[in-house]
Every structure is written in C-alpha cells, then in structure tokens.
Design a protein around this motif. Sequence first.
Motif, PDB file in Angstrom:
ATOM      1  N   PRO A   1      84.257 -53.920 -41.936  1.00  0.00           N
ATOM      2  CA  PRO A   1      85.834 -52.930 -42.060  1.00  0.00           C
ATOM      3  C   PRO A   1      86.125 -52.118 -43.293  1.00  0.00           C
ATOM      4  O   PRO A   1      86.443 -50.930 -43.485  1.00  0.00           O
ATOM      5  CB  PRO A   1      86.723 -53.648 -41.511  1.00  0.00           C
ATOM      6  CG  PRO A   1      86.131 -54.816 -40.422  1.00  0.00           C
ATOM      7  CD  PRO A   1      84.574 -55.173 -41.337  1.00  0.00           C
TER       8      PRO A   1
ATOM      9  N   ARG B   1      85.790 -48.133 -44.230  1.00  0.00           N
ATOM     10  CA  ARG B   1      86.946 -47.338 -44.635  1.00  0.00           C
ATOM     11  C   ARG B   1      86.784 -46.815 -45.854  1.00  0.00           C
ATOM     12  O   ARG B   1      87.187 -45.482 -46.037  1.00  0.00           O
ATOM     13  CB  ARG B   1      88.381 -48.089 -44.713  1.00  0.00           C
ATOM     14  CG  ARG B   1      89.574 -47.505 -44.910  1.00  0.00           C
ATOM     15  CD  ARG B   1      90.733 -48.346 -44.941  1.00  0.00           C
ATOM     16  NE  ARG B   1      90.885 -49.535 -43.763  1.00  0.00           N
ATOM     17  CZ  ARG B   1      90.683 -50.567 -43.870  1.00  0.00           C
ATOM     18  NH1 ARG B   1      90.483 -51.105 -45.223  1.00  0.00           N
ATOM     19  NH2 ARG B   1      90.793 -51.401 -43.059  1.00  0.00           N
TER      20      ARG B   1
ATOM     21  N   GLU C   1      80.505 -43.220 -39.960  1.00  0.00           N
ATOM     22  CA  GLU C   1      80.066 -44.499 -39.609  1.00  0.00           C
ATOM     23  C   GLU C   1      78.701 -44.897 -39.847  1.00  0.00           C
ATOM     24  O   GLU C   1      78.388 -46.000 -40.203  1.00  0.00           O
ATOM     25  CB  GLU C   1      80.498 -44.958 -38.392  1.00  0.00           C
ATOM     26  CG  GLU C   1      80.569 -46.303 -37.612  1.00  0.00           C
ATOM     27  CD  GLU C   1      81.402 -46.483 -36.550  1.00  0.00           C
ATOM     28  OE1 GLU C   1      81.201 -47.589 -36.074  1.00  0.00           O
ATOM     29  OE2 GLU C   1      81.827 -45.747 -36.102  1.00  0.00           O
TER      30      GLU C   1
END
Length: 191
Positions: free
Chosen positions: A34, A38, A47
Amino acid sequence: MKQNQDITRDRELLLGLAKSDDKSLEIIYSENFPVVLRMILQHNGSEDDAKDVFQEAIIVLYEKVISGDFSLTSKLKTFLYSVCRHLWLKKVQSTYGLFALPPEMEEIIPATEALDDHAAKDEQFRIMENSMGNIGEPCKTILEDYYLHKKSMQEIADKFGYTNAENAKNQKYKCLMRLKKLFFDQYNISL
C-alpha cells in the motif's frame, strides 16, 4: 526496543521468504505494497506500475536473501520502499528519456521520513473517519453534503428546513467545531 522487535520479525519473514513460504510473502506484500502504491500514484504512475515495481523489488529482496550475505539493518518496510522508489525513478527516466529528473522527483527524502509521514497521515485519516462516524446526525450529513458533495449552503438549508443559508452556515460551523473536538480528543490519546 520496538525497533529491534520489528527487525527481528522482519528477519523471520525473510527466512520464510528464503524458504518460499507463501505466508511470509503474503505478509510482506500486505504490509508494504500500500505505501509503494501510494508513492507511485503520487508520481503519475498507475496501479499496474506499482505492482510491476513492487514485484521487481520482491525479486531483488529474494535474490539478496538467498545469496546468504544479506543482512537487514533497517526495517523491511524502509528497505522495500527505498528499492521501489529507486526502481520507479529509474523507470520514469528510461520511459521518458529523461537525463535529469524533474525537480519534484529529484528531491531526496530519506525513506524512513517518507514512511513515517505516510503512517502519520494514515493514522490521521483513520481518526477522522472514526470521528465522522461518531459525530451523529444531522452534523455528519451536513458536513458530507458541504465538503464531499459540494452542495451550497442554500441547498443544505432547504434539505434540513433551516430558515436561510446563514442559519445552515452557523449549524455547519458548530458541527465542524464538534468534529474538531472529537478528532483532537482521539488524536491526543493516540500520541
């Protein structure tokens, strides 16, 4: 003390990784991806880019671990973040034919500081979300309507039956002060 516990746990995860233990890989992925996602999204990546870069970093880590001469001296999260950041910068340079990085990407921030900032922001978002859940009605809806749904004060006044937009604005202010108090009460406890 906690730093030593974290590194000890990280070293155990690395031993699992070296033995091709799926559970260790899952934990490494869930705890570290994660933050990498970010970081890459903030620097115009997707992504899929983040998944590719993270996969490359895991391969780098795996190769270092099985070589036998790798010694983890920082948190695993710091190591992976640094590797991913380096791989992403390299990919951006090669993709866009850049010889010099744009100023915002050139900035050298130690990975531990960036991770600490992300962790602090995540905690603040969690506390804010919790505070919004505890604020009650009609405050929650008024604040969501104004800040998230971009409704005008007149629309809010009509929806809640206030006599005019000024009264709705006063109520929004009271709700905001209440939210601020809830947030800081929880924030100060978590420090």
